[in-house]
Design a protein around this motif. Sequence first.
Motif, PDB file in Angstrom:
ATOM      1  N   CYS A   4       0.831  -1.204   0.000  1.00 32.41           N
ATOM      2  CA  CYS A   4       0.000   0.000   0.000  1.00 32.41           C
ATOM      3  C   CYS A   4       0.865   1.253   0.000  1.00 32.41           C
ATOM      4  CB  CYS A   4      -0.918  -0.020   1.207  1.00 32.41           C
ATOM      5  SG  CYS A   4      -2.064   1.397   1.273  1.00 32.41           S
ATOM      6  N   ARG A   5       1.927   1.256   0.815  1.00 36.42           N
ATOM      7  CA  ARG A   5       2.826   2.406   0.874  1.00 36.42           C
ATOM      8  C   ARG A   5       3.541   2.611  -0.453  1.00 36.42           C
ATOM      9  NH1 ARG A   5       3.991   0.190   6.006  1.00 36.42           N
ATOM     10  NH2 ARG A   5       5.977  -0.661   5.251  1.00 36.42           N
ATOM     11  N   LEU A   6       3.961   1.494  -1.071  1.00 34.51           N
ATOM     12  CA  LEU A   6       4.662   1.578  -2.354  1.00 34.51           C
ATOM     13  C   LEU A   6       3.733   2.125  -3.436  1.00 34.51           C
ATOM     14  CD1 LEU A   6       7.178   1.074  -4.019  1.00 34.51           C
ATOM     15  CD2 LEU A   6       6.413  -1.286  -4.365  1.00 34.51           C
ATOM     16  N   GLU A   7       2.487   1.667  -3.440  1.00 36.70           N
ATOM     17  CA  GLU A   7       1.532   2.155  -4.426  1.00 36.70           C
ATOM     18  C   GLU A   7       1.260   3.642  -4.231  1.00 36.70           C
ATOM     19  OE1 GLU A   7      -1.173   2.133  -7.602  1.00 36.70           O
ATOM     20  OE2 GLU A   7       0.415   0.729  -6.998  1.00 36.70           O
ATOM     21  N   LEU A   8       1.136   4.067  -2.978  1.00 40.88           N
ATOM     22  CA  LEU A   8       0.917   5.478  -2.678  1.00 40.88           C
ATOM     23  C   LEU A   8       2.100   6.317  -3.165  1.00 40.88           C
ATOM     24  CD1 LEU A   8      -0.840   7.641  -1.317  1.00 40.88           C
ATOM     25  CD2 LEU A   8       0.339   7.135   0.837  1.00 40.88           C
ATOM     26  N   TRP A   9       3.320   5.822  -2.921  1.00 39.75           N
ATOM     27  CA  TRP A   9       4.537   6.516  -3.374  1.00 39.75           C
ATOM     28  C   TRP A   9       4.547   6.634  -4.897  1.00 39.75           C
ATOM     29  CZ3 TRP A   9       8.763   9.201  -1.863  1.00 39.75           C
ATOM     30  CH2 TRP A   9       9.861   9.239  -2.726  1.00 39.75           C
ATOM     31  N   ASN A  10       4.258   5.537  -5.570  1.00 43.03           N
ATOM     32  CA  ASN A  10       4.275   5.550  -7.036  1.00 43.03           C
ATOM     33  C   ASN A  10       3.242   6.515  -7.600  1.00 43.03           C
ATOM     34  OD1 ASN A  10       6.346   3.678  -7.181  1.00 43.03           O
ATOM     35  ND2 ASN A  10       4.968   1.914  -7.276  1.00 43.03           N
ATOM     36  N   ARG A  11       2.059   6.529  -7.032  1.00 44.44           N
ATOM     37  CA  ARG A  11       1.011   7.442  -7.497  1.00 44.44           C
ATOM     38  C   ARG A  11       1.418   8.898  -7.267  1.00 44.44           C
ATOM     39  NH1 ARG A  11      -4.172   5.305  -8.275  1.00 44.44           N
ATOM     40  NH2 ARG A  11      -3.929   3.201  -9.118  1.00 44.44           N
ATOM     41  N   ALA A  12       2.027   9.156  -6.108  1.00 43.73           N
ATOM     42  CA  ALA A  12       2.464  10.520  -5.796  1.00 43.73           C
ATOM     43  C   ALA A  12       3.521  10.981  -6.792  1.00 43.73           C
ATOM     44  CB  ALA A  12       3.011  10.590  -4.380  1.00 43.73           C
ATOM     45  N   MET A  13       4.487  10.105  -7.101  1.00 45.80           N
ATOM     46  CA  MET A  13       5.539  10.468  -8.043  1.00 45.80           C
ATOM     47  C   MET A  13       4.983  10.661  -9.455  1.00 45.80           C
ATOM     48  SD  MET A  13       8.218  10.932  -6.308  1.00 45.80           S
ATOM     49  CE  MET A  13       9.330  11.178  -7.697  1.00 45.80           C
ATOM     50  N   GLU A  14       3.991   9.871  -9.830  1.00 44.45           N
ATOM     51  CA  GLU A  14       3.349  10.037 -11.131  1.00 44.45           C
ATOM     52  C   GLU A  14       2.676  11.400 -11.237  1.00 44.45           C
ATOM     53  OE1 GLU A  14       0.682   6.790 -11.595  1.00 44.45           O
ATOM     54  OE2 GLU A  14       2.280   5.269 -11.735  1.00 44.45           O
ATOM     55  N   SER A  15       2.056  11.825 -10.152  1.00 46.13           N
ATOM     56  CA  SER A  15       1.352  13.111 -10.157  1.00 46.13           C
ATOM     57  C   SER A  15       2.317  14.287 -10.237  1.00 46.13           C
ATOM     58  CB  SER A  15       0.482  13.248  -8.904  1.00 46.13           C
ATOM     59  OG  SER A  15       1.277  13.453  -7.743  1.00 46.13           O
ATOM     60  N   LEU A  16       3.587  14.049  -9.916  1.00 48.93           N
ATOM     61  CA  LEU A  16       4.601  15.111  -9.923  1.00 48.93           C
ATOM     62  C   LEU A  16       5.514  15.031 -11.145  1.00 48.93           C
ATOM     63  CD1 LEU A  16       5.578  14.941  -6.144  1.00 48.93           C
ATOM     64  CD2 LEU A  16       4.238  16.739  -7.255  1.00 48.93           C
ATOM     65  N   ALA A  17       5.150  14.217 -12.098  1.00 50.04           N
ATOM     66  CA  ALA A  17       5.976  14.033 -13.295  1.00 50.04           C
ATOM     67  C   ALA A  17       6.255  15.375 -13.973  1.00 50.04           C
ATOM     68  CB  ALA A  17       5.277  13.096 -14.272  1.00 50.04           C
ATOM     69  N   VAL A  27      19.071   8.677   5.546  1.00 54.17           N
ATOM     70  CA  VAL A  27      20.302   8.414   4.792  1.00 54.17           C
ATOM     71  C   VAL A  27      20.367   6.960   4.320  1.00 54.17           C
ATOM     72  CG1 VAL A  27      22.816   8.356   4.941  1.00 54.17           C
ATOM     73  CG2 VAL A  27      21.543  10.270   5.945  1.00 54.17           C
ATOM     74  N   ALA A  28      19.919   6.036   5.156  1.00 56.58           N
ATOM     75  CA  ALA A  28      20.002   4.613   4.818  1.00 56.58           C
ATOM     76  C   ALA A  28      19.104   4.241   3.640  1.00 56.58           C
ATOM     77  CB  ALA A  28      19.638   3.772   6.035  1.00 56.58           C
ATOM     78  N   GLN A  29      18.153   5.099   3.306  1.00 55.51           N
ATOM     79  CA  GLN A  29      17.216   4.809   2.215  1.00 55.51           C
ATOM     80  C   GLN A  29      17.620   5.453   0.893  1.00 55.51           C
ATOM     81  OE1 GLN A  29      14.567   2.723   2.332  1.00 55.51           O
ATOM     82  NE2 GLN A  29      15.232   2.176   4.396  1.00 55.51           N
ATOM     83  N   GLN A  30      18.820   6.014   0.822  1.00 53.52           N
ATOM     84  CA  GLN A  30      19.239   6.714  -0.389  1.00 53.52           C
ATOM     85  C   GLN A  30      19.129   5.855  -1.644  1.00 53.52           C
ATOM     86  OE1 GLN A  30      22.787   9.215  -0.590  1.00 53.52           O
ATOM     87  NE2 GLN A  30      22.904   9.124   1.650  1.00 53.52           N
ATOM     88  N   ASP A  31      19.539   4.621  -1.550  1.00 55.16           N
ATOM     89  CA  ASP A  31      19.505   3.756  -2.734  1.00 55.16           C
ATOM     90  C   ASP A  31      18.085   3.556  -3.236  1.00 55.16           C
ATOM     91  OD1 ASP A  31      22.235   3.508  -2.758  1.00 55.16           O
ATOM     92  OD2 ASP A  31      22.262   1.595  -1.678  1.00 55.16           O
ATOM     93  N   ASN A  32      17.137   3.446  -2.314  1.00 56.31           N
ATOM     94  CA  ASN A  32      15.738   3.298  -2.723  1.00 56.31           C
ATOM     95  C   ASN A  32      15.231   4.563  -3.409  1.00 56.31           C
ATOM     96  OD1 ASN A  32      15.413   0.665  -1.789  1.00 56.31           O
ATOM     97  ND2 ASN A  32      14.887   1.343   0.272  1.00 56.31           N
ATOM     98  N   TYR A  33      15.624   5.730  -2.900  1.00 54.31           N
ATOM     99  CA  TYR A  33      15.201   6.984  -3.524  1.00 54.31           C
ATOM    100  C   TYR A  33      15.835   7.141  -4.907  1.00 54.31           C
ATOM    101  CZ  TYR A  33      13.392   8.262   1.086  1.00 54.31           C
ATOM    102  OH  TYR A  33      12.711   8.291   2.267  1.00 54.31           O
ATOM    103  N   LYS A  34      17.052   6.676  -5.060  1.00 55.17           N
ATOM    104  CA  LYS A  34      17.725   6.757  -6.357  1.00 55.17           C
ATOM    105  C   LYS A  34      16.971   5.958  -7.416  1.00 55.17           C
ATOM    106  CE  LYS A  34      22.396   7.681  -4.629  1.00 55.17           C
ATOM    107  NZ  LYS A  34      23.778   7.157  -4.445  1.00 55.17           N
ATOM    108  N   LYS A  35      16.337   4.875  -7.001  1.00 60.26           N
ATOM    109  CA  LYS A  35      15.554   4.067  -7.931  1.00 60.26           C
ATOM    110  C   LYS A  35      14.365   4.852  -8.479  1.00 60.26           C
ATOM    111  CE  LYS A  35      16.768  -0.263  -5.628  1.00 60.26           C
ATOM    112  NZ  LYS A  35      16.261  -1.394  -4.799  1.00 60.26           N
ATOM    113  N   SER A  36      13.943   5.875  -7.740  1.00 59.72           N
ATOM    114  CA  SER A  36      12.835   6.729  -8.193  1.00 59.72           C
ATOM    115  C   SER A  36      13.340   7.996  -8.868  1.00 59.72           C
ATOM    116  CB  SER A  36      11.945   7.102  -6.997  1.00 59.72           C
ATOM    117  OG  SER A  36      11.290   5.962  -6.479  1.00 59.72           O
TER     118      SER A  36
END
Length: 202
Positions: A4-17, A27-36
């Motif tokens: 659910c969190r991943l879907e919400l993130w993806n939808r939010a990023m789509e809306s900001l295209a 800081v530990a999540q940098q690699d995950n953010y780079k994927k986006s």
Amino acid sequence: GTLCRLELWNRAMESLAGRNVGLDGVVAQQDNYKKSGFQLAYNNLRYEGVTNGEASIREGIGAITKDQLEAILSYDGPFFPVDRQSFLRNWLQQDGSTALASWRDGNLLGYGVIRPCRNGYKIGPLVADTTEIAENLFLGLQSSVRSGEPFYLDFPEPNEAALMLALKHDMTKVFETARMYTADFPALPLARLYGITSFELG
């Protein structure tokens, strides 16, 4: 859950295209953010101190008044990549907060705000032309709170003078974030940015 969190993130990023999106992430999540599509610009640091309650309002520093508001809004402009005047008008007048400005010969040299937060108080923004002015504002802000209260200062790691200010006043590092963007890094005057408004709002 996680899906659910991943879907919400993806939808939010789509809306900001097509927009340059900024975030302060763990800081530990940098690699995950780079994927986006996010790239690291620099880290932001959070330091914690304890108020001493000692009166410390220096010459030229005083509470921000309504007739000074337009000057404050104009001065703040370079420190944020988009217009935030409407936001700032309200930020400067929060319940329980103190907003101070530094003036010399009618010229605005810096300003800062301290406000209540979940635990103690937080200074932000704190912006100034020089380290001396930033320190004078810092001292005035923390002295507006009763002695013994925890308070926090968030600042960009590239501003070494902000780090020296925090260490000089016995503050200790408690947290850091990765400031990341999906496009070009905004040309912010980090050397004059001694306190970020908030990790959530920039």
